[in-house]
Each structure stands twice: as structure tokens, then as C-alpha cells.
Design a protein around this motif. Structure first.
Motif, PDB file in Angstrom:
ATOM      1  N   ASP A  64       0.275   4.074   1.540  1.00  0.00           N
ATOM      2  CA  ASP A  64       0.124   4.946   2.710  1.00  0.00           C
ATOM      3  C   ASP A  64       1.105   4.608   3.838  1.00  0.00           C
ATOM      4  O   ASP A  64       0.952   5.078   4.953  1.00  0.00           O
ATOM      5  CB  ASP A  64      -1.321   4.890   3.228  1.00  0.00           C
ATOM      6  N   GLN A 111       1.394   1.998   5.502  1.00  0.00           N
ATOM      7  CA  GLN A 111       0.900   1.064   6.529  1.00  0.00           C
ATOM      8  C   GLN A 111       1.588  -0.288   6.378  1.00  0.00           C
ATOM      9  O   GLN A 111       1.518  -1.120   7.275  1.00  0.00           O
ATOM     10  CB  GLN A 111      -0.623   0.904   6.403  1.00  0.00           C
ATOM     11  N   ASP A 161       0.858  -1.180   0.000  1.00  0.00           N
ATOM     12  CA  ASP A 161       0.000   0.000   0.000  1.00  0.00           C
ATOM     13  C   ASP A 161       0.897   1.233   0.000  1.00  0.00           C
ATOM     14  O   ASP A 161       2.007   1.202   0.540  1.00  0.00           O
ATOM     15  CB  ASP A 161      -0.876   0.035   1.265  1.00  0.00           C
ATOM     16  N   ARG A 187      -1.965   5.071   8.895  1.00  0.00           N
ATOM     17  CA  ARG A 187      -1.785   5.749   7.603  1.00  0.00           C
ATOM     18  C   ARG A 187      -1.003   7.044   7.807  1.00  0.00           C
ATOM     19  O   ARG A 187      -1.292   7.811   8.717  1.00  0.00           O
ATOM     20  CB  ARG A 187      -3.187   6.008   7.039  1.00  0.00           C
TER      21      ARG A 187
HETATM   22 MG    MG Z   1      -4.233   1.986   4.488  1.00  0.00          MG
END
Ligand code: MG
Ligand code: UDP
Length: 321
Positions: free
Chosen positions: A101, A103, A99, A206
Motif C-alpha cells: 500500500d 506505506q 507492504d 495508505r
Molecule cells: Mg498499510
């Protein structure tokens, strides 16, 4: 030199793309370079409405290891992963899914590459052991979902499992060989099998922007996952139907015998109504489940493309199938 291609789905992520790139590159320059691992990035702009595409254009123009594909509209993360994997298998010895972001901590990549390069495992999977920062109701539902999935299917799907993985080329190709329209990538990863090992970490929130998932879209995602991997709800429905019918039959015999022996007092209609309502409820619920499976078959047989491409980077984004 081992080439690691990272697939990064992005939907309205103008705030996180650069941060993701610089953080991951810092690890690439240091720990990954020591291990002779070279990075390639395949970003997928999943029909973003913000400046995600502009950011990707800039990044691809400035760095030759970055390529991107942009969809004609939002097709969902599953479609984005498919497009990314199709491109990544062409340029990577190892393929990762992350991902944007942050994370999925890039700091885990060196360890994951080490494990992948032992040749023992085809997939290095990641699960988070905590859900710090998440609304409690969402965590509770997610736990129940993973519990239910492990009961209903025999997939190796663990609580807190992320899509974040490093995989071998043959693993990625196996995932791509599953051409279904209703894609539930976490399930596909479990379904293809091959030796897998799990790494654990505590949840990271995030870094910027907002989650793309509302509570109800997650509920839908959970239903999609169940329907894609098991027909047990249909079997359970059949069992419930049979049990209710059997009980009704006994009740009928009882009522007839009682009427013959003691006459037929016109009492008990509330219980009759209750039974009718119960049976109607079960039937409607059952029809709903069958309808849900049917809708998936409908989408599958239409055989529409899973995504449509609007634009790709100059570095030549190509899909394999
Ligand atoms: Mg996320
Ligand atoms: N994403 C995507 N298409 C979508 C929704 C999400 O490509 O329709 C991407 C998103 O940009 C991010 C990843 O999927 O890189 C995970 O999304 P998000 O962080 O919103 O999910 P959460 O971590 O909250 O479950």
C-alpha cells in the motif's frame, strides 16, 4: 550486479498493486540501476476475495521479474511473509519485505541497499517516527504495546517498527529456520539478532484501499506477540497468586484471633464476598492466560502447514523448506 528480491504480501489489494509496481520500478530504473541493483518481485496473494490474483497474473505475464504465489485462503500476513521469504532467498542476494500500500516508501530502498552493501549490517530496519493519520486510540495502544514488549522481552523491538526491511541472505535464512506455527515476524527479526541498523521516516498513509486490521485484530496480534516471546505473564501470575495467598493467610489468622478474643459477630460478610470475588477474578484471569499459552502449544503440536498454495506464476515459484 546485486539482485534485490522484494517480498510483497497482498490481501484484497487490487487497487494498490499496479501503483506499487510502477512506483518501485521507477526507483529501480533510476537510483537502483545507478547502483547496479536489479529488482525481483515476489508477490503473495493471501487468499484475496477481490481481483488481486488477476492483477498479479497480468503483472507476471507482462514482466519477467515478477513472480507470485496465491494461497488457498487467507492465512494472514505472517504466513504470506514466510512464503515470500522462502521464494526470495532463492533468487536474491538481498531480500526486502514491503507492504503493497506504499506505506513503506520505496524511495528508502537506495539508501537501504547502500547500507546493506557495506557488509556491516545484516538487516536495515525501518521505523516510523509519527503515526499521522492513524486513530489516536490505535496509536496509544501501539505505543503501550511496544513499551510492554521491551519490558517483558529483550528483543530489539522499537516503537513504530515496520516489517519493512532489507536483509542479507543469511538473515533471511535464519528467519526461515524458525519453523514455528505462531509466527510474529517483527519478533523473529529481533530474535535472530545479527547486526541491525534503523532508518527513520515520518508516517505515510495508505495510498488506496483499506487497512486489513481492525482494532480487535490488532489487540490479538499484540497478545500473540507477547505470548510468542515471553513467559513473564505466567511468572507474574505466580507472583500475584503467592501474594494474594499470603495476604489471605494473614487475614485468616487475624479473623481467628479476633473471634477468640472478642467473640464472633456475624458482621463483615460484604468484605468476605468482595475478597472471594477478587480471588475468583484473579484465578479466572490466570486460567485465561494459561489457556492462551496452551492454545498456542495446541496449534504448534498439530503441526499443520502454515499456508497452502493454490496457484503460482509460470516463472517458477519454489519454496525452500
Ligand atoms: Mg498499510
Ligand atoms: N496483508 C496480508 N494478509 C492479511 C492482512 C494484510 O497479506 O491477512 C498485507 C496487506 O495486503 C498489506 C500488508 O499486509 O500489504 C499490511 O496490511 P495493512 O496495510 O492492511 O496493515 P496496516 O498498514 O494498516 O497496519
Amino acid at each position: 550486479m546485486t539482485r534485490l528480491s522484494i517480498v510483497v504480501p497482498c490481501h484484497n489489494e487490487e487497487q494498490t498493486i499496479e501503483l506499487f509496481y510502477t512506483t518501485t520500478q521507477a526507483i529501480a530504473m533510476d537510483e537502483l540501476a545507478q547502483r547496479e541493483v536489479e529488482l525481483r518481485f515476489v508477490f503473495v496473494d493471501d487468499g484475496s476475495k477481490d481481483h488481486t490474483l488477476i492483477k498479479l497474473r497480468e503483472l507476471a505475464a507482462a514482466h519477467e521479474e515478477v513472480s507470485y504465489v496465491s494461497f488457498s485462503r487467507n492465512f494472514g500476513k505472517e504466513a504470506a511473509l514466510l512464503a515470500g521469504l522462502q521464494a526470495a532467498v532463492q533468487c536474491g542476494d538481498l531480500i526486502a519485505v514491503m507492504d503493497v500500500d506504499l506505506q513503506d516508501p520505496p524511495s528508502l530502498l537506495p539508501k537501504m541497499c547502500d547500507l546493506a552493501r557495506t557488509g556491516e549490517y545484516d538487516r536495515i530496519a525501518v521505523r516510523r517516527t509519527s503515526r499521522k493519520g492513524e486513530p489516536p486510540i490505535r496509536s496509544w495502544c501501539a505505543r503501550r504495546f511496544y513499551g510492554l514488549m521491551s519490558h517483558l522481552t529483550d528483543l530489539d523491538l522499537r516503537d513504530g517498527a515496520r516489517d519493512f526491511s532489507v536483509m542479507s541472505k543469511r538473515f533471511a535464512e535464519a528467519v526461515l529456520s524458525c519453523g514455528e506455527y505462531n509466527r510474529f515476524t517483527k519478533g523473529l527479526f529481533g530474535w535472530v539478532g545479527y547486526p541491525t541498523t534503523w532508518i527513520e521516516y515520518t508516517n505515510v498513509e495508505r495510498v488506496a484501499g483499506e487497512t486489513n486490521w481492525s482494532f480487535w485484530s490488532l489487540v490479538r496480534y499484540a497478545f500473540d506477540g507477547i505470548v510468542a516471546y515471553t513467559v513473564k505473564p505466567l511468572e507474574m501470575l505466580m507472583a500475584i497468586g503467592a501474594t494474594v495467598s499470603l495476604c489471605a493467610l494473614f487475614a485468616l489468622v487475624f479473623v481467628v484471633v479476633r473471634a477468640l478474643l472478642f467473640g464472633d459477630p456475624v458482621s463483615g460478610w460484604p468484605s468476605l464476598m468482595a475478597s472471594i470475588l477478587l480471588a475468583t477474578g484473579i484465578i479466572t484471569f490466570g486460567l485465561g492466560i494459561i489457556g492462551f499459552y496452551l492454545s498456542k502449544i495446541y496449534l504448534e503440536v498439530k503441526n499443520r502447514p502454515i499456508y497452502l498454495v493454490k496457484e503460482t506464476s509460470k516463472q517458477g515459484w519454489q519454496k525452500t523448506q
